[in-house]
Motif scaffolding. Structure first.
Motif, PDB file in Angstrom:
ATOM      1  N   ASP A 168       0.869  -1.171   0.000  1.00 42.97           N
ATOM      2  CA  ASP A 168       0.000   0.000   0.000  1.00 42.97           C
ATOM      3  C   ASP A 168       0.908   1.223   0.000  1.00 42.97           C
ATOM      4  O   ASP A 168       2.009   1.184   0.554  1.00 42.97           O
ATOM      5  N   PRO A 169       0.484   2.327  -0.616  1.00 45.23           N
ATOM      6  CA  PRO A 169       1.320   3.541  -0.552  1.00 45.23           C
ATOM      7  C   PRO A 169       1.572   4.008   0.880  1.00 45.23           C
ATOM      8  O   PRO A 169       2.603   4.636   1.165  1.00 45.23           O
ATOM      9  N   ARG A 170       0.654   3.708   1.772  1.00 48.45           N
ATOM     10  CA  ARG A 170       0.829   4.107   3.174  1.00 48.45           C
ATOM     11  C   ARG A 170       1.714   3.100   3.901  1.00 48.45           C
ATOM     12  O   ARG A 170       1.570   1.894   3.714  1.00 48.45           O
ATOM     13  N   PRO A 171       2.627   3.560   4.740  1.00 47.14           N
ATOM     14  CA  PRO A 171       3.405   2.602   5.534  1.00 47.14           C
ATOM     15  C   PRO A 171       2.510   1.904   6.552  1.00 47.14           C
ATOM     16  O   PRO A 171       1.488   2.449   6.965  1.00 47.14           O
ATOM     17  N   PHE A 172       2.889   0.692   6.910  1.00 45.48           N
ATOM     18  CA  PHE A 172       2.160  -0.041   7.950  1.00 45.48           C
ATOM     19  C   PHE A 172       2.995   0.035   9.218  1.00 45.48           C
ATOM     20  O   PHE A 172       4.173  -0.347   9.237  1.00 45.48           O
ATOM     21  N   GLN A 173       2.382   0.507  10.300  1.00 42.97           N
ATOM     22  CA  GLN A 173       3.104   0.724  11.548  1.00 42.97           C
ATOM     23  C   GLN A 173       2.431  -0.009  12.704  1.00 42.97           C
ATOM     24  O   GLN A 173       1.212  -0.074  12.795  1.00 42.97           O
ATOM     25  N   VAL A 174       3.266  -0.551  13.585  1.00 41.55           N
ATOM     26  CA  VAL A 174       2.815  -1.119  14.858  1.00 41.55           C
ATOM     27  C   VAL A 174       3.577  -0.397  15.956  1.00 41.55           C
ATOM     28  O   VAL A 174       4.811  -0.344  15.936  1.00 41.55           O
ATOM     29  N   SER A 175       2.851   0.185  16.898  1.00 47.72           N
ATOM     30  CA  SER A 175       3.498   0.907  17.992  1.00 47.72           C
ATOM     31  C   SER A 175       3.181   0.227  19.315  1.00 47.72           C
ATOM     32  O   SER A 175       2.143  -0.414  19.481  1.00 47.72           O
ATOM     33  N   ASN A 176       4.104   0.375  20.259  1.00 41.39           N
ATOM     34  CA  ASN A 176       3.851  -0.040  21.638  1.00 41.39           C
ATOM     35  C   ASN A 176       4.716   0.822  22.549  1.00 41.39           C
ATOM     36  O   ASN A 176       5.267   1.851  22.110  1.00 41.39           O
ATOM     37  N   CYS A 177       4.848   0.448  23.798  1.00 41.22           N
ATOM     38  CA  CYS A 177       5.536   1.305  24.761  1.00 41.22           C
ATOM     39  C   CYS A 177       7.033   1.405  24.505  1.00 41.22           C
ATOM     40  O   CYS A 177       7.691   2.319  25.020  1.00 41.22           O
ATOM     41  N   ASP A 178       7.608   0.495  23.721  1.00 43.56           N
ATOM     42  CA  ASP A 178       9.057   0.484  23.517  1.00 43.56           C
ATOM     43  C   ASP A 178       9.514   1.056  22.185  1.00 43.56           C
ATOM     44  O   ASP A 178      10.642   1.525  22.077  1.00 43.56           O
ATOM     45  N   ALA A 179       8.673   0.988  21.153  1.00 41.43           N
ATOM     46  CA  ALA A 179       9.152   1.385  19.826  1.00 41.43           C
ATOM     47  C   ALA A 179       8.001   1.497  18.843  1.00 41.43           C
ATOM     48  O   ALA A 179       6.852   1.160  19.153  1.00 41.43           O
ATOM     49  N   LEU A 180       8.352   1.976  17.649  1.00 39.89           N
ATOM     50  CA  LEU A 180       7.436   1.995  16.511  1.00 39.89           C
ATOM     51  C   LEU A 180       8.074   1.134  15.427  1.00 39.89           C
ATOM     52  O   LEU A 180       9.234   1.348  15.056  1.00 39.89           O
ATOM     53  N   PHE A 181       7.316   0.153  14.917  1.00 42.39           N
ATOM     54  CA  PHE A 181       7.812  -0.757  13.893  1.00 42.39           C
ATOM     55  C   PHE A 181       7.080  -0.449  12.590  1.00 42.39           C
ATOM     56  O   PHE A 181       5.854  -0.356  12.569  1.00 42.39           O
ATOM     57  N   GLU A 182       7.841  -0.315  11.499  1.00 40.07           N
ATOM     58  CA  GLU A 182       7.254   0.143  10.240  1.00 40.07           C
ATOM     59  C   GLU A 182       7.737  -0.706   9.074  1.00 40.07           C
ATOM     60  O   GLU A 182       8.923  -1.047   8.975  1.00 40.07           O
ATOM     61  N   THR A 183       6.802  -1.045   8.184  1.00 43.78           N
ATOM     62  CA  THR A 183       7.143  -1.823   7.001  1.00 43.78           C
ATOM     63  C   THR A 183       6.249  -1.395   5.843  1.00 43.78           C
ATOM     64  O   THR A 183       5.233  -0.708   6.042  1.00 43.78           O
ATOM     65  N   GLY A 184       6.619  -1.821   4.636  1.00 43.57           N
ATOM     66  CA  GLY A 184       5.796  -1.543   3.473  1.00 43.57           C
ATOM     67  C   GLY A 184       4.952  -2.739   3.096  1.00 43.57           C
ATOM     68  O   GLY A 184       3.778  -2.623   2.765  1.00 43.57           O
ATOM     69  N   ASN A 185       5.566  -3.918   3.162  1.00 44.69           N
ATOM     70  CA  ASN A 185       4.857  -5.138   2.758  1.00 44.69           C
ATOM     71  C   ASN A 185       5.529  -6.334   3.421  1.00 44.69           C
ATOM     72  O   ASN A 185       6.105  -7.189   2.754  1.00 44.69           O
ATOM     73  N   GLY A 186       5.487  -6.385   4.738  1.00 39.38           N
ATOM     74  CA  GLY A 186       6.188  -7.433   5.464  1.00 39.38           C
ATOM     75  C   GLY A 186       5.265  -8.301   6.293  1.00 39.38           C
ATOM     76  O   GLY A 186       4.063  -8.051   6.411  1.00 39.38           O
ATOM     77  N   ARG A 187       5.859  -9.332   6.865  1.00 39.68           N
ATOM     78  CA  ARG A 187       5.153 -10.210   7.813  1.00 39.68           C
ATOM     79  C   ARG A 187       6.034 -10.306   9.052  1.00 39.68           C
ATOM     80  O   ARG A 187       7.207 -10.709   8.954  1.00 39.68           O
ATOM     81  N   PHE A 188       5.474  -9.962  10.191  1.00 47.18           N
ATOM     82  CA  PHE A 188       6.311  -9.895  11.394  1.00 47.18           C
ATOM     83  C   PHE A 188       5.457 -10.074  12.647  1.00 47.18           C
ATOM     84  O   PHE A 188       4.230  -9.910  12.622  1.00 47.18           O
ATOM     85  N   THR A 189       6.126 -10.391  13.737  1.00 46.22           N
ATOM     86  CA  THR A 189       5.490 -10.599  15.027  1.00 46.22           C
ATOM     87  C   THR A 189       6.094  -9.633  16.041  1.00 46.22           C
ATOM     88  O   THR A 189       7.314  -9.443  16.078  1.00 46.22           O
ATOM     89  N   VAL A 190       5.228  -9.021  16.844  1.00 50.82           N
ATOM     90  CA  VAL A 190       5.661  -8.133  17.917  1.00 50.82           C
ATOM     91  C   VAL A 190       5.093  -8.672  19.226  1.00 50.82           C
ATOM     92  O   VAL A 190       3.890  -8.879  19.340  1.00 50.82           O
ATOM     93  N   ARG A 191       5.975  -8.883  20.182  1.00 51.23           N
ATOM     94  CA  ARG A 191       5.571  -9.400  21.491  1.00 51.23           C
ATOM     95  C   ARG A 191       6.018  -8.437  22.582  1.00 51.23           C
ATOM     96  O   ARG A 191       7.203  -8.157  22.730  1.00 51.23           O
ATOM     97  N   GLN A 192       5.064  -7.940  23.331  1.00 51.45           N
ATOM     98  CA  GLN A 192       5.365  -7.012  24.414  1.00 51.45           C
ATOM     99  C   GLN A 192       5.509  -7.780  25.720  1.00 51.45           C
ATOM    100  O   GLN A 192       4.583  -8.456  26.161  1.00 51.45           O
ATOM    101  N   GLN A 193       6.675  -7.684  26.332  1.00 46.85           N
ATOM    102  CA  GLN A 193       6.932  -8.329  27.608  1.00 46.85           C
ATOM    103  C   GLN A 193       7.052  -7.263  28.694  1.00 46.85           C
ATOM    104  O   GLN A 193       6.959  -6.069  28.420  1.00 46.85           O
ATOM    105  N   ASP A 194       7.255  -7.687  29.933  1.00 46.50           N
ATOM    106  CA  ASP A 194       7.296  -6.736  31.032  1.00 46.50           C
ATOM    107  C   ASP A 194       8.452  -5.758  30.911  1.00 46.50           C
ATOM    108  O   ASP A 194       8.315  -4.577  31.224  1.00 46.50           O
ATOM    109  N   ASP A 195       9.612  -6.230  30.430  1.00 45.79           N
ATOM    110  CA  ASP A 195      10.810  -5.400  30.418  1.00 45.79           C
ATOM    111  C   ASP A 195      11.347  -5.092  29.030  1.00 45.79           C
ATOM    112  O   ASP A 195      12.364  -4.401  28.883  1.00 45.79           O
ATOM    113  N   CYS A 196      10.693  -5.587  27.991  1.00 51.89           N
ATOM    114  CA  CYS A 196      11.195  -5.352  26.632  1.00 51.89           C
ATOM    115  C   CYS A 196      10.128  -5.757  25.620  1.00 51.89           C
ATOM    116  O   CYS A 196       9.065  -6.257  25.972  1.00 51.89           O
TER     117      CYS A 196
END
Length: 322
Positions: A168-196
């Protein structure tokens, strides 16, 4: 006031009331949000009733535990700091909406009411997002989405998420308390733990924007990263497949028994642990998550351990020599 005050409210209205309470706090009670909230309350008597009772519980938690980090957020912040038993006891005393039963007996439930997407203990769900991308939530997870003409944003509030995004012309973003993750056309997993936060990329590449700023860090397909206050760090080959849960599996490679049990415990209620003397035993294999009781019953076949169960909700692994 009428007899409706003693009736259990519509769960959707309760969810809306909690959402408005959080928006009032997150927006700093701006005039626009205040007007919108007032309009919602005035639109239906049930809205006002749910609002008043949510506020009542919020004040009860705040006064009882003296832990109010910000206006409108006492319920969320205090619930995160309390043990499950303390919080349920407080909810029972408060008598919100006539009973605490509307919380479903589990404090994770408030996440489901106040989030766009959420899962309970042991639940895994798949969703199709407005742009056609696929989103999967693991056990005890919650996320909000904000899609517009300019952005595609998923906010991970708790737990673990897998994204398979469409180009998509728009970036795809996933945010949480530690960071912002951005891709154009990816497949990924984000797991939020207590310390990271842990990131695993299976297709494409993902940019990691950490709060510390500086240059971007690019995570490539096949890599796993850990992000915390020190910034992003490439991980060695993990002892567990981070994306196998999406297929209902735990896949381990020479994994220590104690962290394996901690992983299994995410998908079940109650106590699950092991004796210190067997915590370092190593385990490799493929385990199905659909029935964690059956999963645990397999462990004595693979390791020199035995199961000690007081009830289905209290299980401890012990050495055969003990």
């Amino acid at each position: 006031m009428n007899s409706d005050h003693g009736a259990a409210p519509d769960p959707q209205i309760v969810r809306q009331a909690i959402s408005w309470m959080m928006r009032m706090g997150n927006a700093g009670a701006s005039p626009r949000v205040q007007r919108q909230c007032a309009d919602w309350r005035a639109a239906d008597q049930r809205h006002e009733l749910a609002w008043q009772r949510i506020q009542s519980l919020n004040q009860e938690v705040a006064s009882h535990y003296r832990a109010v980090p910000g206006a409108g957020l006492a319920l969320e912040a205090s619930a995160q700091r309390l043990s499950r038993r303390q919080a349920l006891k407080l909810l029972g005393v408060a008598g919100l909406l006539g009973s605490a039963a509307w919380l479903g007996g589990d404090l994770d439930q408030w996440q489901q009411w106040s989030s766009d997407y959420a899962t309970g203990v042991g639940e895994r769900r798949s969703f199709v997002l407005p742009d056609g991308s696929a989103m999967q939530l693991n056990t005890r997870s919650a996320a909000d989405i904000r899609f517009s003409r300019q952005q595609r944003l998923v906010s991970l509030r708790h737990g673990e998420i897998m994204i398979s995004c469409k180009a998509d012309p728009r970036p795809f973003q996933v945010s949480n308390c530690d960071a912002l993750f951005e891709t154009g056309n990816g497949r990924f997993t984000v797991r939020q733990q207590d310390d990271c936060t842990r990131l695993s990329v299976t297709r494409g590449k993902v940019a990691i924007h950490s709060p510390q700023g500086g240059s971007l860090t690019w995570a490539q397909a096949g890599q796993s990263w850990q992000v915390d206050q020190a910034g992003p760090r490439l991980m060695a080959t993990p002892d567990m497949d981070m994306g196998a849960w999406a297929d209902g599996l735990i896949v381990t490679r020479n994994m220590r028994l104690q962290p394996f049990l901690e992983e299994v415990n995410r998908y079940r209620h109650g106590y699950l642990s092991c004796a210190a003397g067997i915590a370092d035993l190593r385990l490799s294999g493929v385990f199905r998550l659909d029935d964690t009781d059956k999963l645990l019953a397999l462990l004595p076949q693979a390791l020199p351990v035995r199961l000690h169960s007081r009830t289905r909700f209290w299980v401890r692994l012990e050495s055969l020599q003990g």
